[in-house]
Design an enzyme around this catalytic site. Sequence first.
Site: not given
Length: 378
Positions: A87, A332
């Site tokens: 991420c 996201h």
Amino acid sequence: MTGHPVIVGALRTPIGTSGRSLAEVTAADLGATVLRGLRPMLDEHGLEPHEVVLGNCMGPGGDVARVATLAAGFEVSVPALTVDRQCASGLAAIAVAASSLRADRGAVLAGGVESVSTAPWRMWPPHEGEEPVRYERAPFAPTAELDPDMGVSNDLLAAEHGITRGRQDEYAARSHARAAAAIASGSYDAELVAVGDVLHDDRPRQGLTIERLARLRPAFREGGTVTAGNSCGISDGAAAVAVVDAETHEALGIPGLRVLAAATAGVDPRRPGIGLVPAVERAVIAAGIGFDDLDVIEINEAFAGQVLACCDALGLDPVRVCAEGGALALGHPWGASGAVLVVRLFSQLVLRDGGRYGLAAIAAGGGQGVAMVVERCR
């Protein structure tokens, strides 16, 4: 402050919820869109990148950054590197670019991209005549005990830090309200580059109240506090910035974001969400400023409980975080999210003169965190 690389341009695509507006667009094509979008600014100032660095988590393999660079129409002589820090990949890519420009001159394009919608299916090889077994993500740690699912680990993180369900729902509702207000005021407009006819983010919901969020059941463990409403959405998108060395920036004479410091840290992989805390502490110290000096703070909102636990650990007022909405509202897109944070800093600090210092920070699977401190400069 001479010697610090400077970000002189920043763009992102709209962020699409997985399976919706950007469902047919590959990771390389999303990356090409933001790279191509930065081209007019480069041409205006006579810049040609000598490298492209893009973060990515779930792409088709190979060098996605190279494919995106060629698809964007850059010369075949421009090399490209794909970075995977899960991420945190997009922010890590920008840190790599900035680091390279401390010893080199010119321009580098850096950022991240993710297309969850078009990510290929992955299979473990068949064993002793059995059928291949599909998996959705690679392991983040060597054993299952060290590698819980993200939802479970962040629910436990919230519990261990005493983050109540009420605080999480309040934070999530505020993120959506702020994003809705930013959309209404046009605050995102200058940072967005259209993908085909897609011009706007899919996910922000106006009028998402604490009361509505309170009706949702725990999503990951019985008696937990993390729900679909106070978690981020799984998304597609890309973001990129143009970075130049200090001497080139001085010659250009245009505003930008000076990269004062970047830091990476590791923590217990069972609680990856807290990984940004030591990274932030190191970056702020290296930048030579204090938390009170920060005008804009962009922390990736993977889970409301996770952001609140990190804020409590750092002594930050959560109201200061993501003043125009974050990933809880926008979504996201894993490999791109860290770069989205930097685009948001550029919009607020440079395009709208919203202060002097900014912080971007993000946690990553496997127990890691990346943080960057920037300063608006003329």
